[in-house]
Every structure is written in C-alpha cells, then in structure tokens.
Design a protein around this motif. Structure first.
Motif, PDB file in Angstrom:
ATOM      1  N   ILE A 156      -2.298  14.950 -13.265  1.00 15.49           N
ATOM      2  CA  ILE A 156      -1.203  15.905 -13.380  1.00 15.49           C
ATOM      3  C   ILE A 156      -1.737  17.284 -13.751  1.00 15.49           C
ATOM      4  CG2 ILE A 156       0.877  16.480 -14.700  1.00 15.49           C
ATOM      5  CD1 ILE A 156       1.274  13.454 -15.071  1.00 15.49           C
ATOM      6  N   SER A 157      -2.809  17.321 -14.508  1.00 17.68           N
ATOM      7  CA  SER A 157      -3.438  18.552 -14.974  1.00 17.68           C
ATOM      8  C   SER A 157      -2.576  19.326 -15.960  1.00 17.68           C
ATOM      9  CB  SER A 157      -3.828  19.463 -13.806  1.00 17.68           C
ATOM     10  OG  SER A 157      -4.737  18.808 -12.979  1.00 17.68           O
ATOM     11  N   ALA A 158      -1.694  18.647 -16.667  1.00 22.33           N
ATOM     12  CA  ALA A 158      -0.871  19.293 -17.695  1.00 22.33           C
ATOM     13  C   ALA A 158      -1.204  18.687 -19.046  1.00 22.33           C
ATOM     14  CB  ALA A 158       0.611  19.098 -17.396  1.00 22.33           C
ATOM     15  N   CYS A 159      -0.947  19.440 -20.106  1.00 24.52           N
ATOM     16  CA  CYS A 159      -1.152  18.940 -21.463  1.00 24.52           C
ATOM     17  C   CYS A 159      -0.073  17.915 -21.785  1.00 24.52           C
ATOM     18  CB  CYS A 159      -1.079  20.084 -22.472  1.00 24.52           C
ATOM     19  SG  CYS A 159      -2.378  21.295 -22.297  1.00 24.52           S
ATOM     20  N   LEU A 160      -0.484  16.698 -22.090  1.00 19.80           N
ATOM     21  CA  LEU A 160       0.408  15.601 -22.429  1.00 19.80           C
ATOM     22  C   LEU A 160      -0.153  14.866 -23.632  1.00 19.80           C
ATOM     23  CD1 LEU A 160       0.710  14.084 -18.834  1.00 19.80           C
ATOM     24  CD2 LEU A 160       2.386  15.536 -19.959  1.00 19.80           C
ATOM     25  N   VAL A 161       0.642  13.957 -24.208  1.00 19.30           N
ATOM     26  CA  VAL A 161       0.114  13.089 -25.257  1.00 19.30           C
ATOM     27  C   VAL A 161      -1.053  12.310 -24.663  1.00 19.30           C
ATOM     28  CG1 VAL A 161       0.600  11.105 -26.743  1.00 19.30           C
ATOM     29  CG2 VAL A 161       2.295  12.925 -26.502  1.00 19.30           C
ATOM     30  N   GLY A 162      -2.172  12.306 -25.343  1.00 16.43           N
ATOM     31  CA  GLY A 162      -3.386  11.650 -24.857  1.00 16.43           C
ATOM     32  C   GLY A 162      -4.399  12.622 -24.268  1.00 16.43           C
ATOM     33  N   SER A 163      -4.008  13.874 -24.086  1.00 20.17           N
ATOM     34  CA  SER A 163      -4.924  14.871 -23.531  1.00 20.17           C
ATOM     35  C   SER A 163      -5.845  15.433 -24.604  1.00 20.17           C
ATOM     36  CB  SER A 163      -4.144  16.056 -22.945  1.00 20.17           C
ATOM     37  OG  SER A 163      -3.318  15.676 -21.888  1.00 20.17           O
ATOM     38  N   ILE A 164      -7.052  15.757 -24.200  1.00 23.05           N
ATOM     39  CA  ILE A 164      -7.934  16.586 -25.018  1.00 23.05           C
ATOM     40  C   ILE A 164      -7.932  17.955 -24.345  1.00 23.05           C
ATOM     41  CG2 ILE A 164     -10.288  17.009 -25.802  1.00 23.05           C
ATOM     42  CD1 ILE A 164     -10.660  13.972 -25.913  1.00 23.05           C
ATOM     43  N   VAL A 165      -7.636  18.976 -25.141  1.00 24.70           N
ATOM     44  CA  VAL A 165      -7.464  20.327 -24.609  1.00 24.70           C
ATOM     45  C   VAL A 165      -8.516  21.243 -25.221  1.00 24.70           C
ATOM     46  CG1 VAL A 165      -5.850  22.243 -24.371  1.00 24.70           C
ATOM     47  CG2 VAL A 165      -4.978  19.900 -24.455  1.00 24.70           C
ATOM     48  N   ARG A 166      -9.172  22.032 -24.371  1.00 25.33           N
ATOM     49  CA  ARG A 166     -10.115  23.040 -24.862  1.00 25.33           C
ATOM     50  C   ARG A 166      -9.444  24.402 -24.768  1.00 25.33           C
ATOM     51  NH1 ARG A 166     -15.189  23.270 -21.565  1.00 25.33           N
ATOM     52  NH2 ARG A 166     -14.031  24.736 -20.286  1.00 25.33           N
ATOM     53  N   LEU A 167      -9.388  25.088 -25.912  1.00 25.24           N
ATOM     54  CA  LEU A 167      -8.846  26.435 -25.962  1.00 25.24           C
ATOM     55  C   LEU A 167      -9.981  27.410 -26.209  1.00 25.24           C
ATOM     56  CD1 LEU A 167      -5.681  25.992 -28.225  1.00 25.24           C
ATOM     57  CD2 LEU A 167      -5.815  25.968 -25.735  1.00 25.24           C
ATOM     58  N   GLU A 168      -9.916  28.556 -25.566  1.00 26.70           N
ATOM     59  CA  GLU A 168     -10.901  29.611 -25.795  1.00 26.70           C
ATOM     60  C   GLU A 168     -10.191  30.836 -26.326  1.00 26.70           C
ATOM     61  OE1 GLU A 168     -13.744  30.411 -22.766  1.00 26.70           O
ATOM     62  OE2 GLU A 168     -13.999  28.292 -22.307  1.00 26.70           O
ATOM     63  N   THR A 169     -10.735  31.381 -27.404  1.00 24.82           N
ATOM     64  CA  THR A 169     -10.161  32.571 -28.018  1.00 24.82           C
ATOM     65  C   THR A 169     -10.744  33.814 -27.366  1.00 24.82           C
ATOM     66  OG1 THR A 169     -11.865  32.595 -29.718  1.00 24.82           O
ATOM     67  CG2 THR A 169      -9.847  31.379 -30.228  1.00 24.82           C
TER      68      THR A 169
END
Length: 93
Positions: free
Chosen positions: A11-24
């Motif tokens: 799906i490529s969306a943030c969902l429960v179970g996703s690991i997300v990398r954020l860049e500041t």
C-alpha cells in the motif's frame, strides 16, 4: 474469491505495523514503529552496519495521528512541547 490483505509495503502508506523513517531539515533520520499499544518503548537495531534507535508509537499519540495514512515523500508538521517541527517521510517499511 479469496481476499488477500495488502501489506503496508504494497500500500505504501503508514499503517499499524509500519516502521517509518522521518528526516528533519538538518538531515537527521529518526525511525518509528507504529504499534497498536505500548508506545514509548525504544530499541537499538543494526541496519547496514549502523545502530539505529526505533521508537514505538501508537496511532493515538500526536505523532501517530499525524503519520497514519501518510505516504513516502509526504511532509508532516507536528508540535512537541510548543516546538513546531516538519519532517519528510523518507521511507515506510
């Protein structure tokens, strides 16, 4: 017909179970695991010969609410202790 549930990767969306990398803006990467409960836990993981810290957050947390449904390359805006921050969703695993 059999229904096959799509994974967050498909799906490529943030969902429960996703690991997300954020860049500041200063190019620091932070990793978050969206978990259904027990947010706040942090763990160190080896990734490409580097140690990274992954923080567990819930969808009910302020950051979790902001991330849910976001896609790679989205810019998110959120506030922590009256400090407004913007970050790029640079990867979703």
């Amino acid at each position: 017909f059999f229904f096959k549930q799509k994974t967050a990767y498909e799906i490529s969306a943030c969902l429960v179970g996703s690991i997300v990398r954020l860049e500041t803006k200063n190019e620091q990467s932070k990793y978050y695991f969206i978990t259904p409960c027990a947010g706040g836990l942090r763990c160190q993981v080896a990734l490409n010969n580097h140690l990274i810290i992954i923080t567990a957050i819930t969808p009910a947390s302020p950051l979790g609410q902001t991330l849910m449904g976001k896609y790679k390359d989205d810019i998110i805006l959120f506030s922590v202790a009256k400090n407004h921050t913007s970050s790029l969703v640079s990867a979703i695993y």
